[in-house]
Structures are given as C-alpha cells and as structure tokens.
Design an enzyme around this catalytic site. Sequence first.
Site, short mmCIF file in Angstrom:
data_model
loop_
_atom_site.label_atom_id
_atom_site.label_comp_id
_atom_site.label_asym_id
_atom_site.label_seq_id
_atom_site.Cartn_x
_atom_site.Cartn_y
_atom_site.Cartn_z
N ILE A 68 0.86 -1.18 0.00
CA ILE A 68 0.00 0.00 0.00
C ILE A 68 0.89 1.23 0.00
O ILE A 68 1.80 1.36 0.83
CB ILE A 68 -0.93 0.01 1.22
CG1 ILE A 68 -1.90 -1.18 1.16
CG2 ILE A 68 -1.71 1.32 1.31
CD1 ILE A 68 -2.81 -1.30 2.37
N CYS A 69 0.64 2.13 -0.93
CA CYS A 69 1.36 3.41 -1.00
C CYS A 69 2.87 3.16 -1.11
O CYS A 69 3.31 2.37 -1.94
CB CYS A 69 0.99 4.25 0.22
SG CYS A 69 1.49 5.99 0.11
#
Length: 318
Positions: free
Chosen positions: A102-103
């Site tokens: 994520i990210c």
Amino acid sequence: MHIVAVLALDGVIPFDLATPLEVFGRVRLADGSTPYEVRVYSAAGTVRAGAFTLDAPWGLETLLDADTIMLPGCADGAVVVPEGVLTLLRKAAADGTRLASICVGAFILAETGLLDGLRATTHWLAASALAARYPRVEVDPGVLYVDNGQFLTSAGAAAGLDLCLHLIRRDHGSAVAADAARLSVMPLEREGGQAQFIVPEQPPTPRGSTLEPLLRWMQENTDVDLTLGDIAARGGMSIRTLNRRFREQTGTTPLQWLLRARIRRAQHLLEASDEPVEQIAGRVGFGSPTAFRDRFKRVVGASPQTYRAAFRRSASPR
C-alpha cells in the site's frame, strides 16, 4: 480461513496499516461467516506509528503461516528494511504467498527484488524515487493499483482501499466485494487512475534563463493557436535553435511545454469557474471541444466533466 498478515515496520503509516485491518476484517460471506483472519506482525513488539505506538501481537516466527502479506508504507521512505524481514518475504513468495503493498510500501516490496521486471505503482509523489532506486521495476504513476497475480502494488492512501476490494473480489467474487465496498463507503471501482489526483506542476520557467521571457509570453497566450514558427519568431531565433534551447533549458519541446501550460490552465478553469467545457476548450487554445476532451483525458486520466465533478471548488461563503 485465509490469513491476512499486515506487516508493521517501525514508522508505519497509520492509515496504510488500518486499511487492510478494516476492509478485510469486515468481510462477510453469504452465510455470515468471516473468510479472513487479519493479523498484525512486527519484527519487534513495539512499533512507532506517527502519533502513537502499537504493540503487534504477532512476531515474525509465524509470518509464513499467512496466505496474503500486506505491506503498509513507512513515513520514512528511506527506511532500511531488516535483512531478516526481506528473507522471510522472499521465502513467503517462494511458497506461493500473495504479497501486496500500500502506498510507499512498494519500496519494501521492491527491496526484496520480487518486483524486478514487473510493472508497479506507488504514491505519485514517490514514483520517481521508486523508479530511480529500483530501475528494474517498471513504475506506472498513473494507476490506482497494479495486479501482477502474486505481487500487487497500490498508489497512495485511498488506493489501498481499492486494492483490498480488488483482492476480495478475486477471492470471493463481486457480490462479496460490493458488500465490503458499501461498508467502507467506497465505490467498488473508481473511474480513472491517480493521474487525475496529481497536482500538475506549472510548466518550468527557469529563472534567469534566456527563455524566461518567451515562456512567460507562452503562458499568457495559451488561448492562441501558436505554431513553432510563431514561437520562434517571438523569441527571435530559428526553429532549430528554439528546439535546441528548449531541450537544454526545459527538458522538453516547445509544443509539449505549451500543451502542459494549456492543460494546467484548463484544470484551473474547471475547478474555479462554471464555464462550459466547450468554452474552456477555446480559452486554452483547442479549436475543437472533442480534441480538447481527448487530450485532457490522455494527460489527466479523467474526462473534463469527471475532473470538474471531483475537484470543483465550493463557492465562497458570502
């Protein structure tokens, strides 16, 4: 029971950490059963997470029990991932475990080497750094997530939700994923990619450069159908010299620079005015609204109407 392991390294971003906990933890099948068990793992018991610390209940000794390992980002993009963690992630991958970031968690996944030769994404602000640090990874900053089968990456913040919902749909179908999306108050699929959320840089105007007056003139005349000949004449040089100086001082061509200025101006008008799209097309130098719509969507990743709906500024209070 499908075990989702969320790996919390020191300095983990709280939003990234919480996203898979909430999304997977709320999933229910038609018979009311819970298909996922979500666990938080860490290399050390206590982990700093911005404004607070957390005690992860699971240690790395059982990480290989997981079916999916989620890698939230860390606030420090240059964080050194312990070699023991990298070894475990590689071992998990060899055993067939699914890994998803994520990210800026994409930096952790890329550090393992598992993304080499694959397409990946991350938050648009960090995309150039990811590409520079891991040149064997094909970084695409314009999408919300990339699914390579066993290895997945997502862009920043809310794109982690998109990724989790995508994984649920892969595992249990659209109906279960749609229920999870409603619980998260999210659409199951969002139009466009993260290109529409990138704040475009104003086309560069190098201070003190020989092109500075010409660049400012071009910015002031985005509504005019300028040709290379017009720009060269204004700058008092040949077209060949114009192209060379643009490459040297801006890194792009005169017409590409002008296009960026026009799109940036169009975004401002879509955000701040009620002018029809057809009128905006003319104001930023496009002879045809159709050509404007096509070019805008190609550059921004969303149509002018979609962009305006997402970013229209509220009227100022009277």
